[in-house]
Write a protein that holds these residues in place. Structure first.
Motif, PDB file in Angstrom:
ATOM      1  N   LEU A  12       0.830  -1.205   0.000  1.00  0.00           N
ATOM      2  CA  LEU A  12       0.000   0.000   0.000  1.00  0.00           C
ATOM      3  C   LEU A  12       0.867   1.258   0.000  1.00  0.00           C
ATOM      4  CD1 LEU A  12      -3.029   0.592   0.139  1.00  0.00           C
ATOM      5  CD2 LEU A  12      -2.778   0.851   2.588  1.00  0.00           C
ATOM      6  N   THR A  13       0.603   2.115  -0.971  1.00  0.00           N
ATOM      7  CA  THR A  13       1.414   3.322  -1.132  1.00  0.00           C
ATOM      8  C   THR A  13       0.489   4.490  -1.419  1.00  0.00           C
ATOM      9  OG1 THR A  13       3.165   2.002  -2.080  1.00  0.00           O
ATOM     10  CG2 THR A  13       3.283   4.355  -2.487  1.00  0.00           C
ATOM     11  N   ARG A  14       0.783   5.629  -0.863  1.00  0.00           N
ATOM     12  CA  ARG A  14       0.004   6.821  -1.157  1.00  0.00           C
ATOM     13  C   ARG A  14       0.922   8.032  -1.255  1.00  0.00           C
ATOM     14  NH1 ARG A  14      -5.109   9.210  -2.650  1.00  0.00           N
ATOM     15  NH2 ARG A  14      -4.337  11.321  -2.737  1.00  0.00           N
ATOM     16  N   TYR A  15       0.831   8.706  -2.388  1.00  0.00           N
ATOM     17  CA  TYR A  15       1.560   9.969  -2.551  1.00  0.00           C
ATOM     18  C   TYR A  15       0.565  11.113  -2.459  1.00  0.00           C
ATOM     19  CZ  TYR A  15       4.735   6.903  -5.185  1.00  0.00           C
ATOM     20  OH  TYR A  15       5.555   5.898  -5.581  1.00  0.00           O
ATOM     21  N   PHE A  16       1.031  12.239  -2.004  1.00  0.00           N
ATOM     22  CA  PHE A  16       0.244  13.459  -2.112  1.00  0.00           C
ATOM     23  C   PHE A  16       1.040  14.437  -2.956  1.00  0.00           C
ATOM     24  CE2 PHE A  16      -1.429  11.753   1.891  1.00  0.00           C
ATOM     25  CZ  PHE A  16      -2.783  11.815   1.628  1.00  0.00           C
ATOM     26  N   ASP A  17       0.365  15.070  -3.908  1.00  0.00           N
ATOM     27  CA  ASP A  17       1.034  16.063  -4.736  1.00  0.00           C
ATOM     28  C   ASP A  17       1.043  17.377  -3.955  1.00  0.00           C
ATOM     29  OD1 ASP A  17       1.896  17.842  -6.597  1.00  0.00           O
ATOM     30  OD2 ASP A  17       0.651  17.045  -8.228  1.00  0.00           O
ATOM     31  N   VAL A  18       2.222  17.811  -3.556  1.00  0.00           N
ATOM     32  CA  VAL A  18       2.287  19.054  -2.778  1.00  0.00           C
ATOM     33  C   VAL A  18       3.019  20.129  -3.582  1.00  0.00           C
ATOM     34  CG1 VAL A  18       2.118  18.029  -0.504  1.00  0.00           C
ATOM     35  CG2 VAL A  18       4.339  18.181  -1.572  1.00  0.00           C
ATOM     36  N   SER A  19       2.971  20.009  -4.923  1.00  0.00           N
ATOM     37  CA  SER A  19       3.679  20.958  -5.786  1.00  0.00           C
ATOM     38  C   SER A  19       3.042  22.336  -5.725  1.00  0.00           C
ATOM     39  CB  SER A  19       3.627  20.494  -7.234  1.00  0.00           C
ATOM     40  OG  SER A  19       3.826  19.123  -7.327  1.00  0.00           O
ATOM     41  N   LYS A  20       3.838  23.299  -6.085  1.00  0.00           N
ATOM     42  CA  LYS A  20       3.307  24.654  -6.229  1.00  0.00           C
ATOM     43  C   LYS A  20       2.472  24.694  -7.510  1.00  0.00           C
ATOM     44  CE  LYS A  20       7.026  27.024  -3.883  1.00  0.00           C
ATOM     45  NZ  LYS A  20       8.251  27.779  -4.057  1.00  0.00           N
ATOM     46  N   PRO A  21       1.662  25.732  -7.701  1.00  0.00           N
ATOM     47  CA  PRO A  21       0.895  25.827  -8.941  1.00  0.00           C
ATOM     48  C   PRO A  21       1.820  25.828 -10.166  1.00  0.00           C
ATOM     49  CG  PRO A  21       0.146  27.447  -7.349  1.00  0.00           C
ATOM     50  CD  PRO A  21       1.354  26.800  -6.765  1.00  0.00           C
ATOM     51  N   TRP A  22       1.236  25.467 -11.303  1.00  0.00           N
ATOM     52  CA  TRP A  22       2.000  25.275 -12.528  1.00  0.00           C
ATOM     53  C   TRP A  22       2.869  26.494 -12.863  1.00  0.00           C
ATOM     54  CZ3 TRP A  22       1.386  28.118 -17.095  1.00  0.00           C
ATOM     55  CH2 TRP A  22       2.153  27.666 -18.176  1.00  0.00           C
ATOM     56  N   LEU A  23       2.273  27.680 -12.815  1.00  0.00           N
ATOM     57  CA  LEU A  23       3.016  28.874 -13.221  1.00  0.00           C
ATOM     58  C   LEU A  23       4.227  29.099 -12.324  1.00  0.00           C
ATOM     59  CD1 LEU A  23       3.013  31.095 -15.298  1.00  0.00           C
ATOM     60  CD2 LEU A  23       1.705  32.511 -13.712  1.00  0.00           C
ATOM     61  N   ASN A  24       4.042  28.904 -11.031  1.00  0.00           N
ATOM     62  CA  ASN A  24       5.171  29.058 -10.112  1.00  0.00           C
ATOM     63  C   ASN A  24       6.280  28.067 -10.429  1.00  0.00           C
ATOM     64  OD1 ASN A  24       2.784  30.150  -8.727  1.00  0.00           O
ATOM     65  ND2 ASN A  24       4.272  30.590  -7.109  1.00  0.00           N
ATOM     66  N   ARG A  25       5.847  26.850 -10.770  1.00  0.00           N
ATOM     67  CA  ARG A  25       6.858  25.829 -11.073  1.00  0.00           C
ATOM     68  C   ARG A  25       7.664  26.219 -12.286  1.00  0.00           C
ATOM     69  NH1 ARG A  25       2.906  21.927 -10.443  1.00  0.00           N
ATOM     70  NH2 ARG A  25       3.038  21.301 -12.625  1.00  0.00           N
ATOM     71  N   VAL A  26       6.984  26.757 -13.289  1.00  0.00           N
ATOM     72  CA  VAL A  26       7.673  27.152 -14.514  1.00  0.00           C
ATOM     73  C   VAL A  26       8.619  28.312 -14.224  1.00  0.00           C
ATOM     74  CG1 VAL A  26       7.375  28.093 -16.812  1.00  0.00           C
ATOM     75  CG2 VAL A  26       5.835  26.322 -15.972  1.00  0.00           C
ATOM     76  N   LEU A  27       8.107  29.309 -13.533  1.00  0.00           N
ATOM     77  CA  LEU A  27       8.921  30.501 -13.277  1.00  0.00           C
ATOM     78  C   LEU A  27      10.109  30.195 -12.374  1.00  0.00           C
ATOM     79  CD1 LEU A  27       6.113  33.145 -12.784  1.00  0.00           C
ATOM     80  CD2 LEU A  27       7.585  32.847 -14.764  1.00  0.00           C
ATOM     81  N   GLU A  28       9.855  29.384 -11.346  1.00  0.00           N
ATOM     82  CA  GLU A  28      10.931  29.116 -10.384  1.00  0.00           C
ATOM     83  C   GLU A  28      11.729  27.872 -10.770  1.00  0.00           C
ATOM     84  OE1 GLU A  28       8.870  29.010  -6.593  1.00  0.00           O
ATOM     85  OE2 GLU A  28       7.843  30.871  -7.117  1.00  0.00           O
ATOM     86  N   ARG A  29      11.432  27.324 -11.929  1.00  0.00           N
ATOM     87  CA  ARG A  29      12.116  26.123 -12.436  1.00  0.00           C
ATOM     88  C   ARG A  29      12.175  25.017 -11.382  1.00  0.00           C
ATOM     89  NH1 ARG A  29      14.670  27.955 -17.178  1.00  0.00           N
ATOM     90  NH2 ARG A  29      14.510  30.217 -17.152  1.00  0.00           N
ATOM     91  N   GLU A  30      11.017  24.702 -10.855  1.00  0.00           N
ATOM     92  CA  GLU A  30      10.977  23.634  -9.860  1.00  0.00           C
ATOM     93  C   GLU A  30      10.283  22.410 -10.419  1.00  0.00           C
ATOM     94  OE1 GLU A  30       9.322  24.762  -6.134  1.00  0.00           O
ATOM     95  OE2 GLU A  30      10.913  26.210  -5.741  1.00  0.00           O
TER      96      GLU A  30
END
Lengths: 329, 332
Positions: A12-30
């Motif tokens: 049993l495995t569970r991930y949670f997506d805790v990423s920043k919003p898409w635009l932030n990810r693009v801008l901050e290159r994360e």
């Protein structure tokens, strides 16, 4: 077929997506970020036993409990109830299975609808699953209230008229109303005072004997677990680090984390035992340490612990995921 | 033999809350002493008045709550009737506070350095530079790694356990004589709790500060306190050396409480159960507040309230079972 464990949990495995919003990810290159709340957890619960999961905050106890009762979907892995795989998208078959397990939550102030009378709260599962109808419903509600040590007249009251311990009794009555075989108890007494906790724990034991219930008990309190469980699984950062018979776990802990946890419990017996001081804190689950997640705090850390995640190995008392265990053999 | 004057002495403290439906008495004639360098544990279930006792001592009772009687003396000097301005100088300087939730007791908008330096300079006449040096030394002492660098971080940069260490550093910044710690480890995990308790205990012992440790956790008391006071419905039920009270409780409530706690070593299938629950403030029974739940109740308990009765070894118990007069009757 009584040999099949009532509940089997596989990988049993569970991930949670805790990423920043898409635009932030693009801008901050994360990159996208994931929090692993539970990773490759395997265990089985046999009929009539109490299996406990212990761990500190962030160890994934509650996530596992929620996946088992279907409040969260697993990212990966299987849950088998009485040999049948549980898939929450299947309707009618799942409903049949669903009646057979229930859950008791931690906070009896949040888990009861304040606008409903106690009678209606307890009757809801009875109606939903069509267990009784008409006047039988009220009779059943009255009986359940008496089973948990309240009076059948309490059905007309609202939850706010009860103390914390009494509310937890109401929550237990609701859980029993669908005549389940299996109850997941998520920290059932941690919001209660010790004297009330004792009442609830005793009640849970009596009900287990009376109705042959199987419990999955989730708790951070090792003494409560010691008192209630037959078998115990110890979680650390989403992984099961040790699983053993309850008595043996306390007398002969195998995993260094279990040992540390036991040492940290305040000693009421005033035995004056010397104990190894506890060091460090649980790391951030978003970027857990590589290899064995416990290695930065482990007193017997080796090189291999920093590179590879240990597989569970058989021990005299159950199994434990630690490289040390192989070396001993 | 002269007995040393206690650091803190609380006598017959009464705290009341006037409400529309009458006055509620939340603390009713609470008396205890804390000696210099001593750790006094204060246990009880929710609503017993533990936190209220702490709040009354440092003069932070939330209105409309008020002290309606009794005395609180710090080194013999009354502090329960001081003007707010004078009380403010005692708070922080002579009595430090550690609260349960480290996130709410630190200001999120200031760095740890700003908060520590402000506290130090409010109470002590030192330069900014010296205050900073002291602050770093304190953080280092409470076990924060790389204290000199981390001091400029904001509270949210620290984990729960680390934040509670910062709060302890803040409470001790002005070198108080007494630290009131209200559930300091309740919000923390067991493995962190053990560390925080050790730090609190060591650092107070080092500086000769007394501690009033308020908690619902008997285990924490057993590991930390010298003496313990058990509160029930706003009254002291039993007070005495930790070992005596835990291993041989005299008050029926304490005995019931001890039996209700599951331990790692016990094997009994059932826990001792105290029937019922603690009375609400508007329905405290006549006589002994515990009488409706007590297994040894007799007539006198229902009419007369027991005072604290002196027992061997410096213990006091508020129970008629231990009154010499009762014992004579019972032996006949």
């Amino acid at each position: 077929m009584t040999d099949t464990p009532l509940l089997q949990v596989k990988g049993l495995t569970r991930y949670f997506d805790v990423s920043k919003p898409w635009l932030n990810r693009v801008l901050e290159r994360e990159e996208k970020q994931f929090l692993t709340a539970a990773a490759d957890v395997d265990f089985e619960i046999r009929r009539g036993e109490t299996f406990a999961l212990v761990g500190e905050s962030g160890s994934g106890k509650s996530t596992i409990a929620k996946m088992i009762v279907g409040l969260l979907d697993p990212s990966r892995g299987q849950i088998l109830f009485d040999g049948q795989e549980m898939r929450f998208e299947q309707g009618a078959a799942m409903r049949q299975l669903r009646r057979r397990f229930q859950m008791i939550f931690q906070d009896p102030f949040a888990s009861l609808n304040p606008r409903w009378r106690v009678g209606a709260i307890i009757a809801e599962p009875i109606r939903t699953f069509g267990i009784a109808s008409g006047a039988d419903i009220n009779r059943e509600v009255g009986r359940l209230l008496e089973v948990v040590g309240l009076s059948s007249n309490d059905a007309d009251k609202f939850p706010h008229e009860f103390s914390g311990g009494q509310r937890q009794r109401i929550a237990i009555a609701r859980a029993l109303s669908s005549k389940p075989e299996f109850i997941v108890c998520d920290e059932p007494t941690s919001a209660l005072d010790v004297s009330v906790q004792a009442q609830i724990l005793n009640l849970m034991r009596d009900l287990q004997d009376e109705f042959g219930l199987t419990y999955l008990l989730i708790s951070h309190d090792l003494s409560v677990v010691r008192h209630m469980a037959n078998r115990i699984g110890v979680l650390y950062l989403g992984r099961l680090v040790e699983e053993a018979d309850a008595k043996r776990l306390f007398t002969d802990p195998q995993h260094p984390y279990t040992r540390m946890l036991l040492d940290a419990v305040p000693d009421l017996a005033l035995s004056g035992r010397r104990r190894t001081p506890v060091t460090g804190e649980i790391p951030n689950p978003i970027n857990p340490p590589p290899g064995c997640a416990f290695h930065p705090r482990c007193p017997s850390v080796m090189d291999v612990c920093k590179q590879k995640i240990p597989e569970p190995r058989r021990t005299a008392t159950g199994c434990a995921a630690c490289f040390l265990i192989a070396e001993n053999e | 033999m002269m007995t040393a004057e206690p650091l803190l002495s609380v006598r017959d403290l009464i705290v009341e809350f006037p409400t529309r439906r009458g006055t509620l008495r939340a603390l009713d004639h609470v008396s205890f002493d804390i000696a210099k360098g001593e750790v006094l544990g204060m246990v009880g279930e929710s609503g017993a008045g533990k936190s209220l006792t702490g709040a009354a001592i440092i003069g932070l009772l939330e209105p409309p709550g008020r002290i309606a009687g009794g005395e609180i003396r710090l080194r013999g000097e009354r502090i329960d009737n001081l003007a707010p301005e004078k009380m403010r100088r005692i708070r922080g300087r002579r009595i430090g506070m550690v609260f349960q939730d480290p996130l709410t007791s630190l200001n999120p908008l200031y760095t740890v350095a700003q908060q520590l330096i402000e506290t130090i300079r409010t109470h002590m006449d030192v330069s900014e530079k010296e205050a900073r040096a002291r602050a770093v030394a304190l953080l280092d002492r409470v076990g924060i790694p790389a204290a000199a660098r981390r001091i400029d971080d904001y509270p949210h940069h620290f984990s729960g356990g680390m934040r509670q260490r910062v709060v302890i550093a803040l409470a001790l910044a002005a070198e108080p004589e007494l630290v009131i710690a209200d559930e300091p480890t309740t919000a923390l995990d067991v493995s962190v709790q053990a560390q925080i308790i050790d730090v609190l205990k060591e650092i107070c012992a080092e500086r000769g500060a007394s501690v009033m440790l308020i908690t619902h956790d008997m285990g924490v008391i057993a590991e930390t306190a010298d003496r313990v006071a058990v509160l029930y419905a706003g009254r002291v039920a039993e007070i005495g050396p930790v070992r005596d009270v835990i291993q041989a409780a005299e008050h029926p409530y304490t005995a019931g409480l001890m039996g209700a706690i599951p331990t790692l070593t016990q094997t009994a299938p059932r826990l001792t159960q105290i029937p019922g629950s603690m009375p609400r403030l508007n329905a405290i029974p006549q006589g002994c507040a515990f009488n409706p739940r007590c297994p040894h109740v007799f007539d006198r308990c229902r009419t007369q309230r027991p005072e604290l009765i002196d027992r061997a070894g410096g213990r006091q118990v508020a129970c008629w079972l231990y009154d010499p007069a009762t014992q004579e009757v019972r032996h006949d």
